[in-house]
Design a protein around this motif. Sequence first.
Motif, mmCIF file in Angstrom:
data_model
loop_
_atom_site.group_PDB
_atom_site.id
_atom_site.type_symbol
_atom_site.label_atom_id
_atom_site.label_comp_id
_atom_site.label_asym_id
_atom_site.label_seq_id
_atom_site.Cartn_x
_atom_site.Cartn_y
_atom_site.Cartn_z
ATOM 1 N N MET A 1 12.223 -33.913 -1.941
ATOM 2 C CA MET A 1 11.441 -32.696 -1.723
ATOM 3 C C MET A 1 11.692 -32.110 -0.336
ATOM 4 O O MET A 1 11.667 -30.901 -0.143
ATOM 5 C CB MET A 1 9.950 -32.995 -1.930
ATOM 6 C CG MET A 1 9.608 -32.974 -3.420
ATOM 7 S SD MET A 1 8.049 -33.697 -3.885
ATOM 8 C CE MET A 1 6.892 -33.002 -2.821
ATOM 9 N N THR A 2 11.978 -32.965 0.609
ATOM 10 C CA THR A 2 12.187 -32.489 1.972
ATOM 11 C C THR A 2 13.614 -31.995 2.195
ATOM 12 O O THR A 2 13.840 -30.906 2.717
ATOM 13 C CB THR A 2 11.889 -33.610 2.989
ATOM 14 O OG1 THR A 2 10.780 -34.366 2.520
ATOM 15 C CG2 THR A 2 11.573 -33.050 4.368
ATOM 16 N N TYR A 3 14.587 -32.829 1.749
ATOM 17 C CA TYR A 3 15.982 -32.496 2.067
ATOM 18 C C TYR A 3 16.773 -31.992 0.862
ATOM 19 O O TYR A 3 17.955 -31.746 0.962
ATOM 20 C CB TYR A 3 16.695 -33.716 2.645
ATOM 21 C CG TYR A 3 16.069 -34.220 3.928
ATOM 22 C CD1 TYR A 3 16.248 -33.519 5.133
ATOM 23 C CD2 TYR A 3 15.298 -35.381 3.938
ATOM 24 C CE1 TYR A 3 15.668 -33.976 6.302
ATOM 25 C CE2 TYR A 3 14.723 -35.844 5.101
ATOM 26 C CZ TYR A 3 14.905 -35.142 6.286
ATOM 27 O OH TYR A 3 14.339 -35.587 7.434
ATOM 28 N N GLY A 4 16.198 -31.939 -0.294
ATOM 29 C CA GLY A 4 16.909 -31.488 -1.482
ATOM 30 C C GLY A 4 17.648 -32.629 -2.155
ATOM 31 O O GLY A 4 17.584 -33.776 -1.731
ATOM 32 N N VAL A 5 18.395 -32.276 -3.236
ATOM 33 C CA VAL A 5 19.070 -33.305 -4.038
ATOM 34 C C VAL A 5 20.264 -33.854 -3.281
ATOM 35 O O VAL A 5 21.040 -33.119 -2.689
ATOM 36 C CB VAL A 5 19.508 -32.721 -5.396
ATOM 37 C CG1 VAL A 5 20.207 -33.786 -6.232
ATOM 38 C CG2 VAL A 5 18.315 -32.143 -6.126
ATOM 39 N N ASP A 6 20.421 -35.158 -3.357
ATOM 40 C CA ASP A 6 21.435 -35.849 -2.582
ATOM 41 C C ASP A 6 22.337 -36.585 -3.565
ATOM 42 O O ASP A 6 21.930 -37.555 -4.182
ATOM 43 C CB ASP A 6 20.662 -36.848 -1.682
ATOM 44 C CG ASP A 6 21.586 -37.555 -0.739
ATOM 45 O OD1 ASP A 6 22.733 -37.098 -0.621
ATOM 46 O OD2 ASP A 6 21.144 -38.553 -0.138
ATOM 47 N N VAL A 7 23.581 -36.129 -3.793
ATOM 48 C CA VAL A 7 24.400 -36.718 -4.853
ATOM 49 C C VAL A 7 24.906 -38.140 -4.553
ATOM 50 O O VAL A 7 24.825 -39.014 -5.398
ATOM 51 C CB VAL A 7 25.554 -35.790 -5.260
ATOM 52 C CG1 VAL A 7 26.400 -36.439 -6.347
ATOM 53 C CG2 VAL A 7 24.990 -34.477 -5.758
ATOM 54 N N PRO A 8 25.464 -38.419 -3.381
ATOM 55 C CA PRO A 8 25.959 -39.794 -3.164
ATOM 56 C C PRO A 8 24.861 -40.835 -3.397
ATOM 57 O O PRO A 8 23.695 -40.484 -3.505
ATOM 58 C CB PRO A 8 26.392 -39.793 -1.706
ATOM 59 C CG PRO A 8 26.540 -38.381 -1.320
ATOM 60 C CD PRO A 8 25.631 -37.580 -2.198
ATOM 61 N N GLY A 9 25.242 -42.061 -3.484
ATOM 62 C CA GLY A 9 24.229 -43.086 -3.760
ATOM 63 C C GLY A 9 24.658 -43.926 -4.946
ATOM 64 O O GLY A 9 23.922 -44.765 -5.442
ATOM 65 N N ALA B 1 26.883 -46.314 -5.140
ATOM 66 C CA ALA B 1 27.018 -47.749 -4.838
ATOM 67 C C ALA B 1 25.660 -48.448 -4.887
ATOM 68 O O ALA B 1 25.489 -49.458 -5.567
ATOM 69 C CB ALA B 1 27.659 -47.946 -3.478
ATOM 70 N N SER B 2 24.692 -47.865 -4.181
ATOM 71 C CA SER B 2 23.385 -48.526 -4.129
ATOM 72 C C SER B 2 22.758 -48.577 -5.514
ATOM 73 O O SER B 2 22.132 -49.561 -5.909
ATOM 74 C CB SER B 2 22.459 -47.805 -3.139
ATOM 75 O OG SER B 2 22.256 -46.479 -3.565
ATOM 76 N N LEU B 3 22.988 -47.499 -6.286
ATOM 77 C CA LEU B 3 22.424 -47.450 -7.632
ATOM 78 C C LEU B 3 22.992 -48.561 -8.510
ATOM 79 O O LEU B 3 22.268 -49.267 -9.208
ATOM 80 C CB LEU B 3 22.776 -46.087 -8.243
ATOM 81 C CG LEU B 3 21.778 -45.564 -9.266
ATOM 82 C CD1 LEU B 3 20.510 -45.166 -8.544
ATOM 83 C CD2 LEU B 3 22.355 -44.375 -10.013
ATOM 84 N N LEU B 4 24.315 -48.707 -8.415
ATOM 85 C CA LEU B 4 24.982 -49.710 -9.245
ATOM 86 C C LEU B 4 24.523 -51.122 -8.871
ATOM 87 O O LEU B 4 24.199 -51.944 -9.731
ATOM 88 C CB LEU B 4 26.496 -49.596 -9.071
ATOM 89 C CG LEU B 4 27.268 -50.331 -10.156
ATOM 90 C CD1 LEU B 4 27.117 -49.621 -11.487
ATOM 91 C CD2 LEU B 4 28.736 -50.450 -9.790
ATOM 92 N N VAL B 5 24.458 -51.373 -7.570
ATOM 93 C CA VAL B 5 24.030 -52.691 -7.107
ATOM 94 C C VAL B 5 22.644 -52.990 -7.645
ATOM 95 O O VAL B 5 22.359 -54.071 -8.162
ATOM 96 C CB VAL B 5 24.039 -52.742 -5.559
ATOM 97 C CG1 VAL B 5 23.300 -53.978 -5.060
ATOM 98 C CG2 VAL B 5 25.454 -52.720 -5.042
#
Length: 323
Positions: free
Chosen positions: A264-272, A274-278
């Motif tokens: 909500m503060t910084y908007g949608v953030d596509v990277p991530g 790696a952390s999601l998969l882990v």
Amino acid sequence: MNKVIVKKSQNPDISIIVSMYNEEESLALFFETIRKTLEKLKQYTYEIVCIDDGSVDGTYSLLEKYAAEDERVKILKFSRNFGKEYGLMAGLKYCKGRAAIPIDVDLQDPPELIVKFVKKWEEGYDMVYGIRNDRRSDTLLKRLTAAMFYKIYNLMTRSPIPYNAGDYRLIDRKIINAILDLEERNIFMKGIFGWTGFKSCGIKYVRQQRKAGQSKWNYWKLWNFALDGITASTTLPLRIWTYLGSVLSFLGVLYAFYIIVRTMTYGVDVPGYASLLVFILLVGGVQMIILGILGEYIGRIFIEVKRRPLYLIEKKVNVNDGE
Ligand code: UDP
Ligand code: MG
């Protein structure tokens, strides 16, 4: 040898219980030694309840010879190999003594100890168990895994089992009857012995090398035995996941909150990625373990509800059922 005839109605004082599986090489020495020991206890009558746990060698025919010569030698012949624990259960059910002593046929547990067991029994102990204070005859790996098992088991259950105590012990009739009253199928003898309570004491001894024949144990069997032992005695492994799940869920909520605020503060953030998969892999793995543990218990419930007999006896020799 003269045929020994014991009057049918007379119950012996001591029942030796010995389960055997393909032990033709050990039998002769076993009978010789155990008889010598029991002769030292002249004031006590005895019987030797032999369970042939589905041997495929000459064990049974040899046993029959001993039983023909001596009525105190009783045989329960299983229809197939059911495992030592079940042999012991059958022995406890059919023995008539005021006390029972399960012993291995390979003489790893020195029969001379029986004299000491009986002495303690006379003093009023209901259970006298042998403690292997020297396991030099076992490999390092077996000793380590055994120590680990006792530690984990005793941490998890409310009726701890004494370190290095095996099945070799004297059990008073009171305890035999208590065990026979149990109606469960998944039996972990050592755990059950500990569970019964009663006045007990231990006697230290040195476990010997096997005198003849081969050990039937391997690590896979031992592992399964340990699993059976723990799941038969405690539900703690089920409960651990409740707590771990709660902690993970709590952290999950915190993280979700953080993501929502950040988006909500910084908007949608596509990277991530790696952390999601882990994360997915980790949680997926944990869930699989939980399912596995649930399965272990459900499987055992399945076995319990089927209520199959623990073992099947093909033939009995010198055993009097009517008493
Ligand atoms: N035994 C049995 N059924 C089996 C395996 C073993 O009755 O399926 C008996 C075996 O004949 C012996 C005792 O259990 O009297 C102990 O077996 P073993 O010596 O192989 O085990 P270890 O002493 O190595 O733990
Ligand atoms: Mg052995």
